[in-house]
Write an enzyme that holds these catalytic residues in place. Structure first.
Site, mmCIF file in Angstrom:
data_model
loop_
_atom_site.group_PDB
_atom_site.id
_atom_site.type_symbol
_atom_site.label_atom_id
_atom_site.label_comp_id
_atom_site.label_asym_id
_atom_site.label_seq_id
_atom_site.Cartn_x
_atom_site.Cartn_y
_atom_site.Cartn_z
ATOM 1 N N GLY A 148 0.815 -1.224 0.000
ATOM 2 C CA GLY A 148 0.000 0.000 0.000
ATOM 3 C C GLY A 148 0.839 1.260 0.000
ATOM 4 N N LYS A 183 -10.363 3.345 14.196
ATOM 5 C CA LYS A 183 -9.006 3.240 14.768
ATOM 6 C C LYS A 183 -9.101 3.047 16.282
ATOM 7 C CE LYS A 183 -6.541 5.853 11.205
ATOM 8 N NZ LYS A 183 -5.782 7.088 10.872
HETATM 9 C C1 GFR Z 1 -4.034 14.023 8.621
HETATM 10 O O1 GFR Z 1 -4.751 12.908 9.157
HETATM 11 C C2 GFR Z 1 -5.740 12.452 8.360
HETATM 12 C C3 GFR Z 1 -5.881 12.820 7.056
HETATM 13 C C4 GFR Z 1 -6.622 11.545 8.957
HETATM 14 O O2 GFR Z 1 -6.397 11.176 10.266
HETATM 15 C C5 GFR Z 1 -7.652 11.024 8.210
HETATM 16 C C6 GFR Z 1 -7.810 11.389 6.882
HETATM 17 C C7 GFR Z 1 -6.925 12.288 6.330
HETATM 18 C C8 GFR Z 1 -7.053 12.749 4.925
HETATM 19 C C9 GFR Z 1 -7.488 11.658 3.994
HETATM 20 C C10 GFR Z 1 -6.385 10.742 3.568
HETATM 21 O O3 GFR Z 1 -5.161 11.359 3.565
HETATM 22 O O4 GFR Z 1 -8.046 13.753 4.841
HETATM 23 C C11 GFR Z 1 -8.570 13.722 3.602
HETATM 24 C C12 GFR Z 1 -8.121 12.445 2.905
HETATM 25 C C13 GFR Z 1 -7.237 12.816 1.737
HETATM 26 C C14 GFR Z 1 -8.033 13.496 0.720
HETATM 27 C C15 GFR Z 1 -7.467 14.574 0.067
HETATM 28 C C16 GFR Z 1 -9.320 13.090 0.400
HETATM 29 C C17 GFR Z 1 -10.061 13.786 -0.566
HETATM 30 C C18 GFR Z 1 -9.504 14.866 -1.201
HETATM 31 O O5 GFR Z 1 -10.209 15.594 -2.143
HETATM 32 C C19 GFR Z 1 -8.195 15.250 -0.895
HETATM 33 O O6 GFR Z 1 -7.724 16.316 -1.581
HETATM 34 C C20 GFR Z 1 -6.313 16.341 -1.732
#
Ligand code: GFR
Length: 320
Positions: free
Chosen positions: A13, A145
């Site tokens: 992953g 989690k």
């Molecule tokens: C920073 O910690 C986290 C970040 C977390 O604990 C849970 C989820 C996140 C992020 C996800 C995975 O990295 O928040 C959003 C998601 C990434 C993401 C970015 C999802 C949709 C989007 O449009 C996006 O734009 C860059």
């Protein structure tokens, strides 16, 4: 100190492959779970074979086959899970296997107390223990989690939780714009006044800190927060760094908090609704920086000052 044997689950992953590389680079005998569900995913298989060529050992086991998991866990001292968000709850099977394997316990020797963090569950984001107030539907990320943490602690399995904050690829080159991973051209949406402090981490550094923590008694049953001072930046600081590198000037379009949250209602898909919630907590509330680390936590750059973290201006350069 003899390097512990590591089993990586989710080793093909996004963060898992980096943890495999860091584990190999740090001299651990590195085992990678190879699941029969891999099926015809040729990219995953060939990535596993490339790790095998670098000395990793592929262990066939399925989350649906308890015995195979117990056999896999019996071969190692530490299990590091980087399972993706869609499958967080499958980690309950790993907890059950580690419990049964029983071979992962505090090892006391006459010379030193050798502690091993037996299980590092798939965290790597905001500390879910601090997100009890999180908005629906994105709160599921944190709730799941916490369910895994409760199972680990009920089983008295030694553990370390890694709170890695924001993966740079998702938040830095795009100047934290949603729905894109590439730099904006003319204009940039700014969350509120753009001054909320956020922590951004190069994913390879996340893997390095994770592997450094597994043989460290100071990390036993603790949360390790990745918070290198030079990586604590506001969105305005990110934008200024990009403008300096690219020579571009971007029009800032401020988005007030209520307008941003309203974008969740507009019936967008669940993934975007979850992300709007996450972005709100990160960029309006400042959830990665709005607290002091307590006695059940450690800060990674203080524990491992020898790690030279990638600065975000350097991370951005590859996107010029
Ligand atoms: C920073 O910690 C986290 C970040 C977390 O604990 C849970 C989820 C996140 C992020 C996800 C995975 O990295 O928040 C959003 C998601 C990434 C993401 C970015 C999802 C949709 C989007 O449009 C996006 O734009 C860059």
């Amino acid at each position: 100190m003899e390097n512990s044997k590591v089993l990586v689950v989710g080793g093909t992953g996004y963060i898992g492959r980096r943890i495999v590389r860091a584990s190999l680079a740090h001299g651990h005998r590195t085992f990678i779970l190879m699941r029969p569900e891999i099926g015809l995913n040729i990219d995953k298989l060939q990535l596993l074979l490339s790790f095998k060529a670098q000395g990793a050992l592929l262990v066939e086991a399925s989350m649906e086959d308890h015995r195979s998991l117990v056999a896999a866990v019996k071969q190692v001292d530490v299990v590091v899970s980087a399972i993706s968000g869609r499958h967080f709850l499958l980690q309950i099977k790993l907890v059950e296997a580690i419990k049964e394997a029983g071979n992962i316990k505090l090892l006391k020797t006459t010379v030193t107390m050798k502690c091993r963090a037996a299980f590092l569950p798939s965290e790597f984001g905001i500390d879910p223990a601090r997100m009890g107030h999180a908005l629906e539907p994105g709160r599921i990320t944190f709730d799941e989690k916490m369910e895994i943490r409760r199972a680990i602690e009920e089983a008295s399995i030694p553990h370390t939780y890694v709170s890695a904050n924001c993966f740079a690829a998702f938040f830095v080159p795009n100047l934290s714009q949603m729905r894109t991973l590439l730099p904006p051209k003319e204009k940039v949406h700014v969350y509120g006044d753009g001054n909320v402090k956020v922590i951004f981490m190069d994913e390879d550094d996340v893997a390095t800190y994770t592997i450094k923590s597994i043989d460290d008694p100071r990390a036993l049953n603790k949360t390790i927060y990745l918070r290198p001072p030079e990586n604590i930046l506001s969105q305005n600081e990110l934008i200024a760094k990009w403008e300096k590198l690219s020579g571009e000037v971007l029009e800032r379009i401020p988005i007030p908090s209520d307008e941003f949250l309203a974008s969740m209602e507009e019936g967008t898909d669940i993934t975007n609704q979850m992300a709007v919630g996450h972005f709100h907590h990160i960029f309006y509330e400042g959830c990665s920086t709005n607290f002091d680390i307590g006695e059940d936590g450690e800060e990674a750059s203080l524990l491992y000052p020898e790690v030279r973290c990638t600065r975000m201006e350097d991370y951005m350069k590859r996107y010029l």
